[in-house]
Design a protein around this motif. Sequence first.
Motif, PDB file in Angstrom:
ATOM      1  N   ASP A 262     -26.966  68.694   6.548  1.00 32.93           N
ATOM      2  CA  ASP A 262     -25.756  69.193   7.181  1.00 32.93           C
ATOM      3  C   ASP A 262     -26.034  69.720   8.587  1.00 32.93           C
ATOM      4  O   ASP A 262     -27.052  70.383   8.830  1.00 32.93           O
ATOM      5  N   SER A 263     -25.118  69.434   9.499  1.00 33.09           N
ATOM      6  CA  SER A 263     -25.347  69.771  10.907  1.00 33.09           C
ATOM      7  C   SER A 263     -25.483  71.273  11.134  1.00 33.09           C
ATOM      8  O   SER A 263     -26.221  71.714  12.029  1.00 33.09           O
ATOM      9  N   GLN A 264     -24.801  72.097  10.339  1.00 37.24           N
ATOM     10  CA  GLN A 264     -24.923  73.546  10.497  1.00 37.24           C
ATOM     11  C   GLN A 264     -26.323  74.027  10.094  1.00 37.24           C
ATOM     12  O   GLN A 264     -26.888  74.919  10.726  1.00 37.24           O
TER      13      GLN A 264
ATOM     14  N   GLN B 161     -34.353  67.148   8.890  1.00 38.51           N
ATOM     15  CA  GLN B 161     -33.049  66.972   9.535  1.00 38.51           C
ATOM     16  C   GLN B 161     -32.261  65.748   9.078  1.00 38.51           C
ATOM     17  O   GLN B 161     -31.029  65.776   9.065  1.00 38.51           O
TER      18      GLN B 161
END
Length: 467
Positions: free
Chosen positions: A274-276, A270
């Motif tokens: 990227d957050s997606q 993580q």
Amino acid sequence: MSADPIHYKSIIEISELFRRGELLPSKVTEVMLGRIAKLDQEFHGYALVLAERAMAQAKRCDAELAKGVWRGPLHGVPIGLKDLCYTSFAPTAGGTTIHARFVPSFNATIVDRLEHAGAVTLGKLKMTEGAYTSHHPDDQAPLNPWGVDYWVGSSSSGSGVATSAGLCFGSIGSDTGGSIRFPSATCGLTGIKPTWGRVSRHGVFPLADSLDHVGPMCRSAADAAAMLGVIAGADVNDPTALQAPVPNYLAGIGDGVRGLRIGVDRSYAQDGIDSQVVAALLEAERTLADLGADIREVKFPAYEKLVSMWIPMCSIETAEAHLETYPSRKSEYGPDLAQLIEQGRSISGVEIAQIHHERLKFCGSLAALFGDIDLLLIPTMPVPIPTLTKMGEYGADPNVLLSILRFTAVFDFSGSPTITLPNGMAADGLPLSMQLVGPHLSEDMLARAGYAFQSVTDWHTRRALGE
């Protein structure tokens, strides 16, 4: 039975229709060839279409099935071969211009196994030059059916495009730094990178022998398991092929994941991602937990140094693989592959030893990790599918390229099996992807976990082309 049109049905579905006599391989092959003629001029997945030969194969399958002969789940199923698989019946260029007219005197072991199992070979699929990162400048690169301005992955680009666009039911890919997994991720597919040596590499043009893996790229975990079951196993012509017996990967595929220990390292999976990608991975984690998996926090071994060594390692082995034609025919090479080979020819023995030692340390630490868990859950890529423009920028920055390799290259070094699965959709409407990684020879467990996930999600059923 799904409501998918014929060209999007699964291998398992189409095989059962053949076996029951409700559909003929020749009719399906005719449909697929018509679809290729209609669409491949736009997407360029095929290097060569073998229409006449494919129809002859399919008609033989018709006759066998009519007599009650059933060779298994690939009998009569139209597939595509990455153009590094030797074929005595067609040229094998390996994405190069040098070998454009090379017709081998024998088939790759996997080609013989697929055709003996009744698979119909539609043609040879395009790939990057020599299976490295880019296509030869004289070749039209395949285009992603999800969006022609987006990266299609390397080097099994044609395999990803053709399978995703419904131009074959499954395909063969190869993976040295991520080239089963990247095109599977960018095309919304399910791909299995087997344990190194699980599938013979006899008659498969090498990029880097100790890193190369050959495996299936399909539209579901069950389909990938069916293909892997045909191509896996010992081979007298490949002394590096593993001797371990090949299980029936489909036999226990529905047994679920209850009790499986699935490891998650939140820092590795993580941080800086990227957050997606992270959101889709967390949702997949919850899904697996709901299915009964035991999610465990783990610490992934130090990997950064080894990832930085992937390009040097690949360059050394690529230089060796091209001794017959480089530098004697250097002018016929594209710039990226030539640069890689030049780098390999300049690396010292001390540097090679350093890579070897780092690889051994990582492999030992990873094996110890798998003493505590059954599978590891990670993304396939640190970002959603980049545009071609963005990938051009990435290629100019070695640090960004190494970031792309974060979740793939280390498992080529270790030879660990992985399954790549679509697990969401990004804001731009393109698929997101994740991997499950296992200890050596755990492909049956990976297929079972992939099947369980796909039994309660529909990401793998999303289609790039609606028709």
